[in-house]
Scaffold this motif. Structure first.
Motif, PDB file in Angstrom:
ATOM      1  N   PHE A 146     101.457  61.376  12.494  1.00 39.64           N
ATOM      2  CA  PHE A 146     101.775  59.950  12.441  1.00 39.64           C
ATOM      3  C   PHE A 146     102.682  59.683  11.250  1.00 39.64           C
ATOM      4  O   PHE A 146     102.578  60.335  10.208  1.00 39.64           O
ATOM      5  N   GLU A 147     103.563  58.696  11.397  1.00 38.02           N
ATOM      6  CA  GLU A 147     104.337  58.170  10.286  1.00 38.02           C
ATOM      7  C   GLU A 147     104.073  56.673  10.195  1.00 38.02           C
ATOM      8  O   GLU A 147     103.865  56.014  11.219  1.00 38.02           O
ATOM      9  N   TYR A 148     104.074  56.141   8.981  1.00 40.01           N
ATOM     10  CA  TYR A 148     103.704  54.736   8.807  1.00 40.01           C
ATOM     11  C   TYR A 148     104.422  54.156   7.597  1.00 40.01           C
ATOM     12  O   TYR A 148     104.874  54.881   6.697  1.00 40.01           O
ATOM     13  N   PHE A 149     104.522  52.818   7.585  1.00 41.34           N
ATOM     14  CA  PHE A 149     105.188  52.146   6.472  1.00 41.34           C
ATOM     15  C   PHE A 149     104.653  50.727   6.327  1.00 41.34           C
ATOM     16  O   PHE A 149     104.230  50.089   7.301  1.00 41.34           O
TER      17      PHE A 149
ATOM     18  N   TYR B 115      98.754  68.204  13.164  1.00 41.32           N
ATOM     19  CA  TYR B 115      97.586  68.795  13.812  1.00 41.32           C
ATOM     20  C   TYR B 115      97.964  69.207  15.227  1.00 41.32           C
ATOM     21  O   TYR B 115      98.632  68.447  15.946  1.00 41.32           O
ATOM     22  N   THR B 116      97.541  70.386  15.628  1.00 39.32           N
ATOM     23  CA  THR B 116      97.798  70.855  16.983  1.00 39.32           C
ATOM     24  C   THR B 116      96.553  70.653  17.825  1.00 39.32           C
ATOM     25  O   THR B 116      95.488  71.231  17.546  1.00 39.32           O
ATOM     26  N   THR B 117      96.661  69.810  18.822  1.00 41.45           N
ATOM     27  CA  THR B 117      95.512  69.524  19.683  1.00 41.45           C
ATOM     28  C   THR B 117      95.183  70.741  20.535  1.00 41.45           C
ATOM     29  O   THR B 117      96.038  71.589  20.803  1.00 41.45           O
ATOM     30  N   ASN B 118      93.924  70.822  20.991  1.00 48.25           N
ATOM     31  CA  ASN B 118      93.495  71.987  21.767  1.00 48.25           C
ATOM     32  C   ASN B 118      92.571  71.567  22.899  1.00 48.25           C
ATOM     33  O   ASN B 118      91.943  70.503  22.854  1.00 48.25           O
ATOM     34  N   LYS B 119      92.485  72.402  23.904  1.00 44.90           N
ATOM     35  CA  LYS B 119      91.701  72.099  25.099  1.00 44.90           C
ATOM     36  C   LYS B 119      90.219  71.931  24.800  1.00 44.90           C
ATOM     37  O   LYS B 119      89.557  71.043  25.351  1.00 44.90           O
ATOM     38  N   LYS B 120      89.676  72.768  23.910  1.00 45.28           N
ATOM     39  CA  LYS B 120      88.244  72.725  23.611  1.00 45.28           C
ATOM     40  C   LYS B 120      87.808  71.341  23.152  1.00 45.28           C
ATOM     41  O   LYS B 120      86.726  70.862  23.503  1.00 45.28           O
ATOM     42  N   ASP B 121      88.646  70.680  22.359  1.00 50.08           N
ATOM     43  CA  ASP B 121      88.325  69.354  21.833  1.00 50.08           C
ATOM     44  C   ASP B 121      89.017  68.243  22.605  1.00 50.08           C
ATOM     45  O   ASP B 121      89.256  67.150  22.056  1.00 50.08           O
ATOM     46  N   GLY B 122      89.313  68.500  23.865  1.00 49.92           N
ATOM     47  CA  GLY B 122      89.873  67.450  24.710  1.00 49.92           C
ATOM     48  C   GLY B 122      91.252  67.010  24.295  1.00 49.92           C
ATOM     49  O   GLY B 122      91.678  65.901  24.649  1.00 49.92           O
ATOM     50  N   PHE B 123      91.977  67.837  23.541  1.00 47.80           N
ATOM     51  CA  PHE B 123      93.325  67.519  23.063  1.00 47.80           C
ATOM     52  C   PHE B 123      93.342  66.257  22.189  1.00 47.80           C
ATOM     53  O   PHE B 123      94.294  65.485  22.198  1.00 47.80           O
ATOM     54  N   VAL B 124      92.273  66.061  21.430  1.00 53.25           N
ATOM     55  CA  VAL B 124      92.141  64.903  20.541  1.00 53.25           C
ATOM     56  C   VAL B 124      92.595  65.260  19.133  1.00 53.25           C
ATOM     57  O   VAL B 124      92.281  66.338  18.623  1.00 53.25           O
ATOM     58  N   ALA B 125      93.312  64.352  18.502  1.00 55.75           N
ATOM     59  CA  ALA B 125      93.704  64.488  17.095  1.00 55.75           C
ATOM     60  C   ALA B 125      93.178  63.289  16.319  1.00 55.75           C
ATOM     61  O   ALA B 125      93.342  62.145  16.753  1.00 55.75           O
TER      62      ALA B 125
ATOM     63  N   TRP C 283      93.965  57.965  15.555  1.00 51.83           N
ATOM     64  CA  TRP C 283      93.429  58.815  16.630  1.00 51.83           C
ATOM     65  C   TRP C 283      94.398  58.812  17.797  1.00 51.83           C
ATOM     66  O   TRP C 283      95.014  57.788  18.129  1.00 51.83           O
ATOM     67  N   VAL C 284      94.507  59.951  18.474  1.00 48.47           N
ATOM     68  CA  VAL C 284      95.293  60.011  19.700  1.00 48.47           C
ATOM     69  C   VAL C 284      94.809  61.200  20.528  1.00 48.47           C
ATOM     70  O   VAL C 284      94.252  62.170  19.992  1.00 48.47           O
ATOM     71  N   GLN C 285      95.009  61.120  21.839  1.00 46.51           N
ATOM     72  CA  GLN C 285      94.659  62.201  22.758  1.00 46.51           C
ATOM     73  C   GLN C 285      95.893  62.567  23.570  1.00 46.51           C
ATOM     74  O   GLN C 285      96.504  61.703  24.214  1.00 46.51           O
ATOM     75  N   THR C 286      96.270  63.831  23.549  1.00 46.71           N
ATOM     76  CA  THR C 286      97.428  64.289  24.299  1.00 46.71           C
ATOM     77  C   THR C 286      97.007  64.876  25.647  1.00 46.71           C
ATOM     78  O   THR C 286      95.826  65.106  25.894  1.00 46.71           O
ATOM     79  N   THR C 287      97.994  65.128  26.503  1.00 54.00           N
ATOM     80  CA  THR C 287      97.692  65.660  27.837  1.00 54.00           C
ATOM     81  C   THR C 287      97.531  67.172  27.830  1.00 54.00           C
ATOM     82  O   THR C 287      96.937  67.739  28.749  1.00 54.00           O
ATOM     83  N   LYS C 288      98.076  67.834  26.807  1.00 49.59           N
ATOM     84  CA  LYS C 288      97.955  69.284  26.660  1.00 49.59           C
ATOM     85  C   LYS C 288      98.145  69.642  25.194  1.00 49.59           C
ATOM     86  O   LYS C 288      98.413  68.770  24.368  1.00 49.59           O
ATOM     87  N   ALA C 289      97.982  70.888  24.860  1.00 49.44           N
ATOM     88  CA  ALA C 289      98.112  71.318  23.469  1.00 49.44           C
ATOM     89  C   ALA C 289      99.466  70.909  22.913  1.00 49.44           C
ATOM     90  O   ALA C 289     100.514  71.253  23.476  1.00 49.44           O
ATOM     91  N   SER C 290      99.435  70.141  21.822  1.00 49.14           N
ATOM     92  CA  SER C 290     100.664  69.591  21.257  1.00 49.14           C
ATOM     93  C   SER C 290     100.514  69.437  19.752  1.00 49.14           C
ATOM     94  O   SER C 290      99.407  69.241  19.240  1.00 49.14           O
TER      95      SER C 290
END
Length: 447
Positions: free
Chosen positions: A52-55, A69-79, A41-48
Protein backbone atom coordinates in the motif's frame (compact mmCIF):
# COMPACT_ATOMS: atom_id res chain seq x y z
CA UNK A 1 -17.09 -16.18 -25.94
CA UNK A 2 -20.80 -16.07 -25.09
CA UNK A 3 -20.35 -18.81 -22.46
CA UNK A 4 -17.48 -16.89 -20.82
CA UNK A 5 -19.55 -13.68 -20.73
CA UNK A 6 -22.47 -15.55 -19.18
CA UNK A 7 -20.19 -17.01 -16.49
CA UNK A 8 -18.84 -13.57 -15.54
CA UNK A 9 -22.37 -12.14 -15.28
CA UNK A 10 -23.45 -15.11 -13.15
CA UNK A 11 -20.54 -14.65 -10.75
CA UNK A 12 -21.18 -10.93 -10.38
CA UNK A 13 -24.86 -11.52 -9.63
CA UNK A 14 -23.96 -14.12 -7.00
CA UNK A 15 -21.67 -11.60 -5.31
CA UNK A 16 -18.70 -14.01 -5.35
CA UNK A 17 -16.26 -12.69 -7.90
CA UNK A 18 -12.89 -11.07 -7.62
CA UNK A 19 -12.06 -7.95 -9.55
CA UNK A 20 -10.32 -9.98 -12.24
CA UNK A 21 -8.86 -6.98 -14.02
CA UNK A 22 -6.77 -6.05 -10.99
CA UNK A 23 -6.35 -9.44 -9.30
CA UNK A 24 -8.25 -8.42 -6.16
CA UNK A 25 -10.84 -10.81 -4.74
CA UNK A 26 -12.12 -8.53 -1.95
CA UNK A 27 -11.20 -5.31 -0.24
CA UNK A 28 -9.20 -3.31 0.35
CA UNK A 29 -10.43 -2.86 3.92
CA UNK A 30 -9.25 -0.60 6.70
CA UNK A 31 -8.96 -2.23 10.11
CA UNK A 32 -8.00 -0.73 13.44
CA UNK A 33 -6.79 2.85 13.81
CA UNK A 34 -4.47 4.35 16.42
CA UNK A 35 -2.60 7.65 16.59
CA UNK A 36 0.50 6.16 14.95
CA UNK A 37 -0.57 3.19 12.83
CA UNK A 38 -3.48 1.79 10.86
CA UNK A 39 -4.08 -1.74 9.58
CA UNK A 40 -4.79 -2.22 5.87
CA UNK A 41 -6.22 -5.47 4.46
CA UNK A 42 -6.76 -6.93 1.01
CA UNK A 43 -7.43 -10.33 -0.59
CA UNK A 44 -6.07 -11.19 -4.02
CA UNK A 45 -7.32 -13.81 -6.49
CA UNK A 46 -3.97 -15.64 -6.59
CA UNK A 47 -0.46 -15.40 -5.20
CA UNK A 48 0.61 -11.79 -5.70
CA UNK A 49 3.00 -9.21 -4.31
CA UNK A 50 1.03 -6.55 -2.48
CA UNK A 51 1.83 -3.22 -0.86
CA UNK A 52 0.00 0.00 0.00
CA UNK A 53 1.00 3.62 -0.53
CA UNK A 54 -0.63 6.47 1.36
CA UNK A 55 -0.42 10.21 1.93
CA UNK A 56 -1.86 12.94 4.14
CA UNK A 57 -4.73 14.53 2.20
CA UNK A 58 -3.37 17.97 3.12
CA UNK A 59 0.15 17.07 1.95
CA UNK A 60 -0.19 14.71 -1.04
CA UNK A 61 3.40 15.17 -2.21
CA UNK A 62 4.84 13.27 0.77
CA UNK A 63 4.07 9.61 0.16
CA UNK A 64 4.65 6.58 2.35
CA UNK A 65 4.77 2.84 1.65
CA UNK A 66 3.95 -0.22 3.69
CA UNK A 67 6.10 -3.34 3.56
CA UNK A 68 5.66 -5.73 0.64
CA UNK A 69 3.85 -9.02 1.18
CA UNK A 70 3.30 -11.97 -1.14
CA UNK A 71 -0.11 -13.52 -0.65
CA UNK A 72 -0.41 -17.32 -0.62
CA UNK A 73 -3.07 -19.97 -1.12
CA UNK A 74 -2.81 -21.38 2.41
CA UNK A 75 -3.97 -18.07 3.90
CA UNK A 76 -6.63 -17.40 1.30
CA UNK A 77 -4.39 -14.90 -0.53
CA UNK A 78 -4.96 -12.38 2.29
CA UNK A 79 -2.51 -9.57 3.08
CA UNK A 80 -2.56 -7.54 6.30
CA UNK A 81 -0.12 -4.62 6.27
CA UNK A 82 0.47 -1.76 8.69
CA UNK A 83 0.67 1.89 7.71
CA UNK A 84 3.16 2.98 10.38
CA UNK A 85 4.13 6.47 9.22
CA UNK A 86 0.90 8.17 10.24
CA UNK A 87 0.56 11.09 12.64
CA UNK A 88 -2.38 11.81 14.99
CA UNK A 89 -5.55 13.45 13.76
CA UNK A 90 -4.87 13.11 10.02
CA UNK A 91 -6.93 11.85 7.12
CA UNK A 92 -5.09 9.82 4.51
CA UNK A 93 -5.76 8.62 1.00
CA UNK A 94 -4.26 5.24 0.20
CA UNK A 95 -3.61 3.13 -2.87
CA UNK A 96 -3.15 -0.61 -3.20
CA UNK A 97 -0.58 -2.11 -5.56
CA UNK A 98 -0.71 -5.68 -6.83
CA UNK A 99 2.41 -6.93 -8.60
CA UNK A 100 3.56 -3.33 -8.94
CA UNK A 101 0.36 -2.06 -10.58
CA UNK A 102 -1.96 0.42 -8.88
CA UNK A 103 -5.52 -0.76 -8.39
CA UNK A 104 -8.20 1.74 -9.31
CA UNK A 105 -11.59 2.10 -7.69
CA UNK A 106 -14.54 4.42 -8.34
CA UNK A 107 -15.05 5.06 -4.62
CA UNK A 108 -12.82 6.62 -1.92
CA UNK A 109 -10.00 4.63 -0.35
CA UNK A 110 -9.29 6.56 2.84
CA UNK A 111 -8.39 6.09 6.49
CA UNK A 112 -7.89 8.29 9.52
CA UNK A 113 -5.57 8.28 12.48
CA UNK A 114 -7.01 8.95 15.90
CA UNK A 115 -6.83 12.44 17.40
CA UNK A 116 -4.38 13.40 20.13
CA UNK A 117 -6.84 15.42 22.17
CA UNK A 118 -5.74 14.65 25.75
CA UNK A 119 -4.51 17.71 27.70
CA UNK A 120 -5.33 19.86 24.66
CA UNK A 121 -9.01 20.00 23.81
CA UNK A 122 -12.31 18.32 24.48
CA UNK A 123 -12.53 14.85 22.92
CA UNK A 124 -13.76 14.74 19.33
CA UNK A 125 -17.27 13.89 18.25
CA UNK A 126 -17.31 10.17 17.48
CA UNK A 127 -19.68 8.45 15.06
CA UNK A 128 -19.80 4.70 14.63
CA UNK A 129 -22.09 2.12 13.07
CA UNK A 130 -23.15 -1.22 14.55
CA UNK A 131 -24.91 -4.24 13.12
CA UNK A 132 -25.04 -8.03 13.10
CA UNK A 133 -26.35 -11.00 11.16
CA UNK A 134 -25.09 -10.58 7.58
CA UNK A 135 -26.12 -13.46 5.32
CA UNK A 136 -24.96 -13.53 1.69
CA UNK A 137 -26.76 -16.06 -0.49
CA UNK A 138 -24.95 -18.81 -2.39
CA UNK A 139 -27.53 -21.06 -4.00
CA UNK A 140 -25.50 -24.25 -4.28
CA UNK A 141 -24.87 -24.32 -0.50
CA UNK A 142 -28.07 -22.65 0.79
CA UNK A 143 -31.16 -24.44 1.95
CA UNK A 144 -33.79 -24.89 -0.79
CA UNK A 145 -36.59 -22.39 -0.98
CA UNK A 146 -36.75 -18.65 -0.43
CA UNK A 147 -33.26 -17.07 -0.10
CA UNK A 148 -32.39 -16.18 3.49
CA UNK A 149 -30.27 -13.13 2.64
CA UNK A 150 -31.47 -9.88 1.07
CA UNK A 151 -31.23 -6.08 1.22
CA UNK A 152 -27.50 -5.90 0.50
CA UNK A 153 -28.01 -2.22 -0.28
CA UNK A 154 -27.91 -1.65 3.48
CA UNK A 155 -24.10 -1.56 3.21
CA UNK A 156 -24.36 1.27 0.67
CA UNK A 157 -26.60 3.12 3.12
CA UNK A 158 -24.15 2.64 5.99
CA UNK A 159 -21.30 3.85 3.79
CA UNK A 160 -23.29 6.98 2.88
CA UNK A 161 -23.38 7.96 6.57
CA UNK A 162 -19.55 8.04 6.67
CA UNK A 163 -19.09 6.68 10.21
CA UNK A 164 -15.62 6.75 11.74
CA UNK A 165 -15.77 2.99 12.20
CA UNK A 166 -18.12 0.03 12.19
CA UNK A 167 -18.40 -2.51 14.98
CA UNK A 168 -19.66 -5.86 13.67
CA UNK A 169 -21.56 -7.63 16.45
CA UNK A 170 -21.38 -11.25 15.33
CA UNK A 171 -22.87 -13.57 12.71
CA UNK A 172 -20.89 -11.43 10.29
CA UNK A 173 -20.92 -14.39 7.93
CA UNK A 174 -22.98 -17.60 8.01
CA UNK A 175 -21.05 -20.87 7.82
CA UNK A 176 -23.10 -23.56 6.05
CA UNK A 177 -23.15 -27.33 6.61
CA UNK A 178 -20.52 -27.73 3.88
CA UNK A 179 -18.22 -25.18 5.53
CA UNK A 180 -17.75 -25.77 9.24
CA UNK A 181 -16.09 -29.19 9.09
CA UNK A 182 -12.94 -28.08 7.26
CA UNK A 183 -10.45 -25.24 6.97
CA UNK A 184 -11.21 -25.19 3.23
CA UNK A 185 -14.88 -24.61 4.01
CA UNK A 186 -14.10 -21.76 6.41
CA UNK A 187 -11.90 -20.04 3.83
CA UNK A 188 -14.58 -20.37 1.17
CA UNK A 189 -17.35 -18.96 3.33
CA UNK A 190 -15.37 -16.02 4.67
CA UNK A 191 -14.15 -15.23 1.14
CA UNK A 192 -17.63 -15.48 -0.33
CA UNK A 193 -19.16 -13.06 2.18
CA UNK A 194 -16.25 -10.61 2.06
CA UNK A 195 -16.50 -10.47 -1.77
CA UNK A 196 -20.01 -9.00 -1.83
CA UNK A 197 -19.82 -6.05 -4.24
CA UNK A 198 -22.15 -3.83 -2.17
CA UNK A 199 -19.79 -4.20 0.78
CA UNK A 200 -16.60 -2.98 -0.89
CA UNK A 201 -17.00 0.84 -0.59
CA UNK A 202 -17.83 0.53 3.12
CA UNK A 203 -14.79 -1.64 3.77
CA UNK A 204 -12.50 0.71 1.88
CA UNK A 205 -13.04 3.88 3.91
CA UNK A 206 -14.57 2.89 7.26
CA UNK A 207 -12.43 1.33 9.99
CA UNK A 208 -13.74 -2.11 10.95
CA UNK A 209 -13.76 -4.00 14.28
CA UNK A 210 -15.59 -7.26 14.97
CA UNK A 211 -16.66 -9.94 17.42
CA UNK A 212 -18.33 -13.22 16.52
CA UNK A 213 -21.39 -15.30 17.36
CA UNK A 214 -22.26 -18.89 16.48
CA UNK A 215 -22.55 -18.59 12.69
CA UNK A 216 -19.06 -17.19 12.11
CA UNK A 217 -17.64 -19.49 14.80
CA UNK A 218 -19.12 -22.83 13.74
CA UNK A 219 -22.50 -24.59 13.49
CA UNK A 220 -25.75 -23.06 14.71
CA UNK A 221 -25.74 -22.71 18.53
CA UNK A 222 -22.12 -23.92 18.65
CA UNK A 223 -20.13 -23.92 21.90
CA UNK A 224 -16.71 -24.65 23.38
CA UNK A 225 -16.90 -28.31 22.36
CA UNK A 226 -16.67 -27.43 18.65
CA UNK A 227 -13.55 -29.33 17.47
CA UNK A 228 -12.53 -26.72 14.90
CA UNK A 229 -12.76 -23.76 17.26
CA UNK A 230 -9.07 -22.95 16.82
CA UNK A 231 -9.57 -22.95 13.06
CA UNK A 232 -12.44 -20.53 13.68
CA UNK A 233 -10.06 -18.27 15.60
CA UNK A 234 -7.48 -18.48 12.80
CA UNK A 235 -10.04 -17.51 10.15
CA UNK A 236 -11.47 -14.68 12.24
CA UNK A 237 -8.03 -13.16 12.75
CA UNK A 238 -7.25 -13.59 9.05
CA UNK A 239 -10.33 -11.72 7.82
CA UNK A 240 -10.70 -9.04 10.50
CA UNK A 241 -8.38 -6.29 11.67
CA UNK A 242 -8.82 -5.87 15.42
CA UNK A 243 -5.80 -4.44 17.28
CA UNK A 244 -5.63 -7.44 19.63
CA UNK A 245 -7.12 -10.87 20.37
CA UNK A 246 -6.94 -13.50 23.11
CA UNK A 247 -6.59 -11.07 26.02
CA UNK A 248 -6.80 -14.04 28.40
CA UNK A 249 -3.95 -15.93 26.77
CA UNK A 250 -6.08 -19.08 26.67
CA UNK A 251 -7.56 -18.87 23.19
CA UNK A 252 -10.55 -17.11 21.70
CA UNK A 253 -10.94 -13.55 20.42
CA UNK A 254 -11.43 -11.46 23.58
CA UNK A 255 -9.96 -7.97 23.19
CA UNK A 256 -10.48 -4.23 23.48
CA UNK A 257 -9.84 -0.94 21.75
CA UNK A 258 -10.17 2.79 22.33
CA UNK A 259 -11.56 5.50 20.10
CA UNK A 260 -11.26 9.02 21.42
CA UNK A 261 -12.45 8.96 25.01
CA UNK A 262 -14.49 5.77 24.52
CA UNK A 263 -13.50 2.23 25.49
CA UNK A 264 -14.79 -0.90 23.79
CA UNK A 265 -14.53 -4.38 25.30
CA UNK A 266 -15.03 -7.21 22.82
CA UNK A 267 -16.09 -10.46 24.44
CA UNK A 268 -16.06 -14.04 23.21
CA UNK A 269 -19.37 -15.81 23.89
CA UNK A 270 -18.47 -19.06 22.05
CA UNK A 271 -14.95 -20.32 22.75
CA UNK A 272 -15.59 -21.07 26.46
CA UNK A 273 -19.32 -21.69 26.26
CA UNK A 274 -21.14 -24.64 27.84
CA UNK A 275 -23.61 -26.32 25.48
CA UNK A 276 -27.04 -24.74 25.82
CA UNK A 277 -28.63 -28.07 26.81
CA UNK A 278 -25.87 -29.26 29.14
CA UNK A 279 -27.10 -28.93 32.74
CA UNK A 280 -24.78 -31.51 34.32
CA UNK A 281 -22.41 -29.05 36.00
CA UNK A 282 -21.41 -25.41 36.21
CA UNK A 283 -22.72 -23.56 33.17
CA UNK A 284 -21.05 -20.62 31.49
CA UNK A 285 -21.25 -18.45 28.43
CA UNK A 286 -18.17 -16.29 29.04
CA UNK A 287 -16.43 -18.09 31.89
CA UNK A 288 -15.31 -16.63 35.19
CA UNK A 289 -11.81 -15.86 33.91
CA UNK A 290 -13.15 -13.74 31.03
CA UNK A 291 -15.57 -11.92 33.31
CA UNK A 292 -12.85 -11.18 35.86
CA UNK A 293 -10.62 -9.84 33.05
CA UNK A 294 -13.52 -7.63 31.94
CA UNK A 295 -14.17 -6.27 35.44
CA UNK A 296 -10.49 -5.46 35.86
CA UNK A 297 -10.37 -3.72 32.46
CA UNK A 298 -13.57 -1.79 33.17
CA UNK A 299 -12.22 -0.71 36.54
CA UNK A 300 -9.14 0.83 34.93
CA UNK A 301 -11.16 2.67 32.29
CA UNK A 302 -11.92 6.37 32.63
CA UNK A 303 -14.22 6.42 29.60
CA UNK A 304 -17.60 8.15 30.04
CA UNK A 305 -19.18 5.30 28.07
CA UNK A 306 -17.82 1.77 28.34
CA UNK A 307 -19.26 -0.33 25.53
CA UNK A 308 -19.29 -4.10 26.05
CA UNK A 309 -19.74 -5.91 22.73
CA UNK A 310 -20.99 -9.48 22.96
CA UNK A 311 -22.60 -11.82 20.44
CA UNK A 312 -25.82 -12.55 22.36
CA UNK A 313 -28.46 -10.44 24.09
CA UNK A 314 -27.48 -9.71 27.70
CA UNK A 315 -30.28 -8.04 29.65
CA UNK A 316 -33.45 -9.66 28.40
CA UNK A 317 -35.44 -11.38 31.14
CA UNK A 318 -36.75 -13.74 28.44
CA UNK A 319 -34.88 -17.03 29.03
CA UNK A 320 -35.08 -18.37 25.50
CA UNK A 321 -33.07 -18.97 22.35
CA UNK A 322 -29.44 -18.17 23.19
CA UNK A 323 -29.62 -15.01 25.27
CA UNK A 324 -27.77 -14.63 28.56
CA UNK A 325 -30.90 -15.37 30.59
CA UNK A 326 -30.37 -19.10 29.92
CA UNK A 327 -27.17 -18.78 31.99
CA UNK A 328 -28.77 -16.97 34.96
CA UNK A 329 -26.07 -17.71 37.54
CA UNK A 330 -23.23 -16.40 35.41
CA UNK A 331 -25.18 -13.36 34.25
CA UNK A 332 -25.95 -12.49 37.87
CA UNK A 333 -22.24 -12.82 38.65
CA UNK A 334 -21.33 -10.38 35.87
CA UNK A 335 -23.87 -7.77 36.93
CA UNK A 336 -22.99 -8.15 40.61
CA UNK A 337 -19.31 -7.61 39.84
CA UNK A 338 -20.09 -4.47 37.80
CA UNK A 339 -22.06 -3.07 40.75
CA UNK A 340 -19.54 -4.12 43.40
CA UNK A 341 -16.73 -2.43 41.50
CA UNK A 342 -18.93 0.67 41.05
CA UNK A 343 -18.16 0.76 37.36
CA UNK A 344 -20.01 3.57 35.61
CA UNK A 345 -21.08 4.21 32.04
CA UNK A 346 -21.68 0.59 31.00
CA UNK A 347 -23.66 -0.08 27.83
CA UNK A 348 -24.00 -3.54 26.26
CA UNK A 349 -24.01 -3.87 22.46
CA UNK A 350 -25.13 -7.16 20.92
CA UNK A 351 -26.96 -8.83 18.04
CA UNK A 352 -28.15 -12.39 17.30
CA UNK A 353 -31.91 -11.93 17.74
CA UNK A 354 -32.86 -10.87 14.17
CA UNK A 355 -34.65 -7.84 15.50
CA UNK A 356 -33.59 -4.68 17.31
CA UNK A 357 -34.53 -3.60 20.82
CA UNK A 358 -33.22 -1.43 23.64
CA UNK A 359 -33.48 -2.97 27.11
CA UNK A 360 -32.99 -1.10 30.38
CA UNK A 361 -32.33 -2.72 33.77
CA UNK A 362 -32.51 -0.74 36.98
CA UNK A 363 -32.28 -2.86 40.11
CA UNK A 364 -32.85 -0.04 42.61
CA UNK A 365 -32.86 3.75 42.99
CA UNK A 366 -29.29 3.66 44.31
CA UNK A 367 -27.77 2.48 41.02
CA UNK A 368 -27.81 3.85 37.50
CA UNK A 369 -29.66 1.87 34.78
CA UNK A 370 -27.79 -0.63 32.62
CA UNK A 371 -28.59 -0.38 28.90
CA UNK A 372 -28.49 -3.21 26.38
CA UNK A 373 -28.80 -2.31 22.69
CA UNK A 374 -29.57 -5.35 20.56
CA UNK A 375 -29.11 -4.48 16.87
CA UNK A 376 -30.02 -7.07 14.21
CA UNK A 377 -30.24 -8.09 11.38
CA UNK A 378 -28.27 -6.53 8.53
CA UNK A 379 -29.24 -8.89 5.69
CA UNK A 380 -30.37 -12.20 7.20
CA UNK A 381 -33.98 -13.13 7.93
CA UNK A 382 -35.77 -10.49 10.02
CA UNK A 383 -38.77 -10.99 12.27
CA UNK A 384 -40.89 -8.66 14.35
CA UNK A 385 -40.44 -10.28 17.76
CA UNK A 386 -42.31 -8.47 20.50
CA UNK A 387 -40.15 -10.00 23.25
CA UNK A 388 -43.29 -10.70 25.24
CA UNK A 389 -41.41 -11.94 28.31
CA UNK A 390 -38.62 -9.34 28.34
CA UNK A 391 -39.52 -7.04 31.22
CA UNK A 392 -36.62 -4.71 30.40
CA UNK A 393 -37.50 -3.85 26.80
CA UNK A 394 -38.61 -0.41 25.67
CA UNK A 395 -41.62 -1.23 23.53
CA UNK A 396 -41.09 1.67 21.14
CA UNK A 397 -37.59 0.43 20.20
CA UNK A 398 -38.61 -2.93 18.71
CA UNK A 399 -37.69 -3.12 15.01
CA UNK A 400 -38.44 -6.19 12.91
CA UNK A 401 -36.81 -5.32 9.58
CA UNK A 402 -33.27 -5.03 8.24
CA UNK A 403 -31.56 -2.24 10.15
CA UNK A 404 -28.35 -0.89 11.64
CA UNK A 405 -27.37 1.46 14.41
CA UNK A 406 -25.59 4.80 14.07
CA UNK A 407 -24.19 5.93 17.41
CA UNK A 408 -22.80 9.41 18.10
CA UNK A 409 -20.96 10.60 21.19
CA UNK A 410 -20.64 14.37 21.43
CA UNK A 411 -20.31 17.23 23.87
CA UNK A 412 -17.53 18.47 26.16
CA UNK A 413 -15.34 16.04 28.08
CA UNK A 414 -17.30 16.47 31.32
CA UNK A 415 -20.76 16.22 29.73
CA UNK A 416 -20.71 13.61 26.97
CA UNK A 417 -23.97 12.50 25.36
CA UNK A 418 -24.66 9.30 23.45
CA UNK A 419 -27.21 9.52 20.65
CA UNK A 420 -28.53 6.18 19.39
CA UNK A 421 -30.19 6.22 15.99
CA UNK A 422 -31.64 3.10 14.40
CA UNK A 423 -32.02 3.24 10.62
CA UNK A 424 -33.53 0.78 8.14
CA UNK A 425 -31.85 -0.47 4.98
CA UNK A 426 -32.81 2.71 3.10
CA UNK A 427 -31.60 5.07 5.82
CA UNK A 428 -35.04 5.87 7.23
CA UNK A 429 -34.93 6.61 10.95
CA UNK A 430 -36.84 4.05 13.01
CA UNK A 431 -36.11 5.67 16.38
CA UNK A 432 -33.56 7.75 18.23
CA UNK A 433 -32.67 8.17 21.91
CA UNK A 434 -30.16 10.20 23.91
CA UNK A 435 -28.30 8.92 26.96
CA UNK A 436 -26.21 11.31 29.05
CA UNK A 437 -23.00 10.07 30.60
CA UNK A 438 -23.87 11.90 33.81
CA UNK A 439 -26.97 9.68 34.13
CA UNK A 440 -24.80 6.54 34.13
CA UNK A 441 -23.06 7.44 37.37
CA UNK A 442 -23.76 6.50 40.97
CA UNK A 443 -25.66 9.22 42.79
CA UNK A 444 -22.74 10.15 45.05
CA UNK A 445 -20.64 10.94 41.95
CA UNK A 446 -23.17 12.86 39.87
CA UNK A 447 -22.74 16.55 39.38
Amino acid sequence: MIKKLFLVVLLVVSGYVGFAQDKIQSGPMVGYSTMREVLLWVQTTKASEVHFEYFDQLNPKERFKTDMYTTNKKDGFVAQLVADKVLPGKKYTYEVYVNGKKVKRNYPMEFQSQTLWQWRTDPPEINFAIGSCAYVNETRFDRPGKPYGSSYEIFTTIHSKRPDFMLWLGDNTYLREADWSSRTGFLHRYTHTRSLKELQPLLASTHNYAIWDDHDFGPNDSDGSFPLKNTAVEMFKLFWGNPNYDALGTGGITGSFQWGDLDFFMLDNRYYRTANRNFTGERQMLGEEQIDWLINALSSSRAPFKFIAIGGQVLSSEAMHENYAIFPKERAYLIRKIREAKIEGVIFLDGDRHHTALSVMKESSSVYPLYDLTCSPLTSGAHASKEEFNNYKLEETLVGEHNFGLLKVSGPRTDRVLTIQILNKDGKEMWTKNIKARDLKYKSRRR
